[in-house]
Write a protein that holds these residues in place. Sequence first.
Motif, PDB file in Angstrom:
ATOM      1  N   ILE A  24       0.850  -1.180   0.000  1.00 50.32           N
ATOM      2  CA  ILE A  24       0.000   0.000   0.000  1.00 50.32           C
ATOM      3  C   ILE A  24       0.890   1.237   0.000  1.00 50.32           C
ATOM      4  N   SER A  25       0.650   2.132  -0.921  1.00 49.69           N
ATOM      5  CA  SER A  25       1.492   3.323  -1.045  1.00 49.69           C
ATOM      6  C   SER A  25       0.643   4.526  -1.451  1.00 49.69           C
ATOM      7  N   ASP A  26       0.965   5.692  -0.880  1.00 51.55           N
ATOM      8  CA  ASP A  26       0.255   6.921  -1.239  1.00 51.55           C
ATOM      9  C   ASP A  26       0.665   7.437  -2.614  1.00 51.55           C
ATOM     10  N   THR A  27       1.825   6.982  -3.091  1.00 48.93           N
ATOM     11  CA  THR A  27       2.289   7.362  -4.425  1.00 48.93           C
ATOM     12  C   THR A  27       2.199   6.163  -5.354  1.00 48.93           C
ATOM     13  N   PRO A  28       1.916   6.376  -6.625  1.00 48.33           N
ATOM     14  CA  PRO A  28       1.804   5.261  -7.574  1.00 48.33           C
ATOM     15  C   PRO A  28       3.071   4.406  -7.600  1.00 48.33           C
ATOM     16  N   ILE A  29       2.893   3.117  -7.726  1.00 49.38           N
ATOM     17  CA  ILE A  29       4.009   2.173  -7.759  1.00 49.38           C
ATOM     18  C   ILE A  29       4.296   1.799  -9.212  1.00 49.38           C
ATOM     19  N   PRO A  30       5.529   2.064  -9.690  1.00 49.89           N
ATOM     20  CA  PRO A  30       5.841   1.716 -11.088  1.00 49.89           C
ATOM     21  C   PRO A  30       6.095   0.218 -11.258  1.00 49.89           C
ATOM     22  N   VAL A  31       5.453  -0.348 -12.242  1.00 49.49           N
ATOM     23  CA  VAL A  31       5.651  -1.757 -12.596  1.00 49.49           C
ATOM     24  C   VAL A  31       6.197  -1.798 -14.018  1.00 49.49           C
ATOM     25  N   ASN A  32       7.336  -2.449 -14.194  1.00 53.50           N
ATOM     26  CA  ASN A  32       7.976  -2.523 -15.508  1.00 53.50           C
ATOM     27  C   ASN A  32       7.609  -3.816 -16.226  1.00 53.50           C
ATOM     28  N   LEU A  33       7.136  -3.692 -17.428  1.00 54.59           N
ATOM     29  CA  LEU A  33       6.852  -4.843 -18.283  1.00 54.59           C
ATOM     30  C   LEU A  33       7.785  -4.774 -19.484  1.00 54.59           C
ATOM     31  N   TYR A  72     -12.645 -13.064 -12.884  1.00 57.41           N
ATOM     32  CA  TYR A  72     -11.793 -11.889 -12.720  1.00 57.41           C
ATOM     33  C   TYR A  72     -12.392 -10.686 -13.433  1.00 57.41           C
ATOM     34  N   GLU A  73     -12.143  -9.515 -12.843  1.00 61.94           N
ATOM     35  CA  GLU A  73     -12.691  -8.268 -13.368  1.00 61.94           C
ATOM     36  C   GLU A  73     -11.568  -7.369 -13.866  1.00 61.94           C
ATOM     37  N   LEU A  74     -11.921  -6.482 -14.774  1.00 65.30           N
ATOM     38  CA  LEU A  74     -10.949  -5.544 -15.325  1.00 65.30           C
ATOM     39  C   LEU A  74     -10.557  -4.501 -14.274  1.00 65.30           C
ATOM     40  N   LEU A  75      -9.252  -4.288 -14.125  1.00 61.94           N
ATOM     41  CA  LEU A  75      -8.767  -3.248 -13.220  1.00 61.94           C
ATOM     42  C   LEU A  75      -9.271  -1.897 -13.716  1.00 61.94           C
ATOM     43  N   PRO A  76      -9.947  -1.113 -12.869  1.00 63.90           N
ATOM     44  CA  PRO A  76     -10.455   0.194 -13.324  1.00 63.90           C
ATOM     45  C   PRO A  76      -9.336   1.096 -13.820  1.00 63.90           C
ATOM     46  N   ALA A  77      -9.615   1.826 -14.874  1.00 64.38           N
ATOM     47  CA  ALA A  77      -8.607   2.715 -15.472  1.00 64.38           C
ATOM     48  C   ALA A  77      -8.133   3.771 -14.485  1.00 64.38           C
ATOM     49  N   ALA A  78      -8.968   4.103 -13.501  1.00 64.43           N
ATOM     50  CA  ALA A  78      -8.592   5.119 -12.512  1.00 64.43           C
ATOM     51  C   ALA A  78      -7.500   4.630 -11.573  1.00 64.43           C
ATOM     52  N   ASP A  79      -7.237   3.318 -11.561  1.00 60.72           N
ATOM     53  CA  ASP A  79      -6.265   2.750 -10.626  1.00 60.72           C
ATOM     54  C   ASP A  79      -4.845   2.659 -11.196  1.00 60.72           C
ATOM     55  N   TYR A  80      -4.643   3.148 -12.416  1.00 60.46           N
ATOM     56  CA  TYR A  80      -3.295   3.101 -12.997  1.00 60.46           C
ATOM     57  C   TYR A  80      -3.167   4.147 -14.100  1.00 60.46           C
ATOM     58  N   THR A  81      -1.917   4.479 -14.417  1.00 53.92           N
ATOM     59  CA  THR A  81      -1.635   5.344 -15.565  1.00 53.92           C
ATOM     60  C   THR A  81      -0.481   4.730 -16.349  1.00 53.92           C
ATOM     61  N   SER A  82      -0.532   4.834 -17.651  1.00 47.32           N
ATOM     62  CA  SER A  82       0.542   4.310 -18.496  1.00 47.32           C
ATOM     63  C   SER A  82       0.308   4.750 -19.936  1.00 47.32           C
ATOM     64  N   ASN A 140       2.087   2.666 -13.842  1.00 42.45           N
ATOM     65  CA  ASN A 140       2.057   3.245 -12.499  1.00 42.45           C
ATOM     66  C   ASN A 140       0.718   2.911 -11.846  1.00 42.45           C
ATOM     67  N   ILE A 141       0.782   2.026 -10.844  1.00 41.24           N
ATOM     68  CA  ILE A 141      -0.443   1.531 -10.219  1.00 41.24           C
ATOM     69  C   ILE A 141      -0.687   2.242  -8.892  1.00 41.24           C
ATOM     70  N   LYS A 142      -1.912   2.724  -8.724  1.00 41.62           N
ATOM     71  CA  LYS A 142      -2.295   3.448  -7.510  1.00 41.62           C
ATOM     72  C   LYS A 142      -2.833   2.450  -6.479  1.00 41.62           C
ATOM     73  N   SER A 143      -1.933   1.839  -5.737  1.00 43.46           N
ATOM     74  CA  SER A 143      -2.330   0.774  -4.818  1.00 43.46           C
ATOM     75  C   SER A 143      -3.228   1.269  -3.692  1.00 43.46           C
ATOM     76  N   SER A 144      -3.117   2.557  -3.365  1.00 48.90           N
ATOM     77  CA  SER A 144      -3.911   3.089  -2.257  1.00 48.90           C
ATOM     78  C   SER A 144      -5.396   3.132  -2.574  1.00 48.90           C
ATOM     79  N   THR A 145      -5.751   3.048  -3.852  1.00 50.24           N
ATOM     80  CA  THR A 145      -7.168   3.090  -4.232  1.00 50.24           C
ATOM     81  C   THR A 145      -7.752   1.698  -4.455  1.00 50.24           C
TER      82      THR A 145
END
Length: 282
Positions: free
Chosen positions: A62-71, A107-117, A135-140
């Motif tokens: 859980i983080s207040d700042t988006p967590i970067p995930v590299n693919l 399984y459901e689609l991750l809402p677009a509001a929960d990440y940016t890329s 960049n995933i917004k884990s806090s949401t």
Amino acid sequence: MKTRLYIKLALAALVTMTGFSSCLKDDKHYVDFAGATPLVELPSAANVGGSGGLFQALALDISDTPIPVNLMVNLASPHTLSSNLTVKLSVDQAALTKYNTDNGTNYELLPAADYTSSLTAVIPAGQNSANVVINIKSSTIPASNTNLVLPLTITDGGGQKISNYKTVLFNVQVKNQYDGTYRASGTRVHPDLGPFNFDYDVTMATSGATSITGGALADLKSDLKITVNADNTVTLSSAAQPSVALQAGGVNKYDPATKTFTLNYYYNTAAPRLITEKLVRK
């Protein structure tokens, strides 16, 4: 990432009879084909040595700042290109729907509001790989929801052929406060064979808002799911041992001060195997 196409050596005899539509991997042996067509791929989509594959769990703090995930996006080719290569990915609802249909899941689609890329990777000239950053917004994302998936597919190879290894489904989960590595120790008492002591480290992963699961069932190291109740008492379950139950009068609780689970349980109702166990967070 190596700059050559990989194929399993067992298929080498078929090379003269069939073309290759994907970059097939072997974890030890590689064969070069200097004239092979370059392929754009997602290396993690290939299940090599039990790692990676189409469906991948992604557990985040859980983080207040988006967590970067590299693919990583790779250009599987014996030669690099003389100019930059732009590769584009897209969210693939159809891939998620097919996975649910094939596996009986929901399984459901991750809402677009929960990440940016940008869902774009630019492979520099003279190189073979680059990352798409998500960049995933884990806090949401609620820890109670373990059914969220971000399905990604390469849809534009920048003029290069796209490999069969083009899709990944990230099951995005947020770690709860109990997630972590524990020292498991205690005794399992068999009704005929007597006591079996155990002492080992085990990873317990988030499986719900207040639940963790890992190979912590005594010396058997089978799956054990621990759910923490509002009063810090716990309930237990196991897919491998469905008869798991709490010992009557035994202590089964979590101590938040010491981050310790104290467990007294058994399995096999007809001939109970009695287990006394402590799990101490490392």
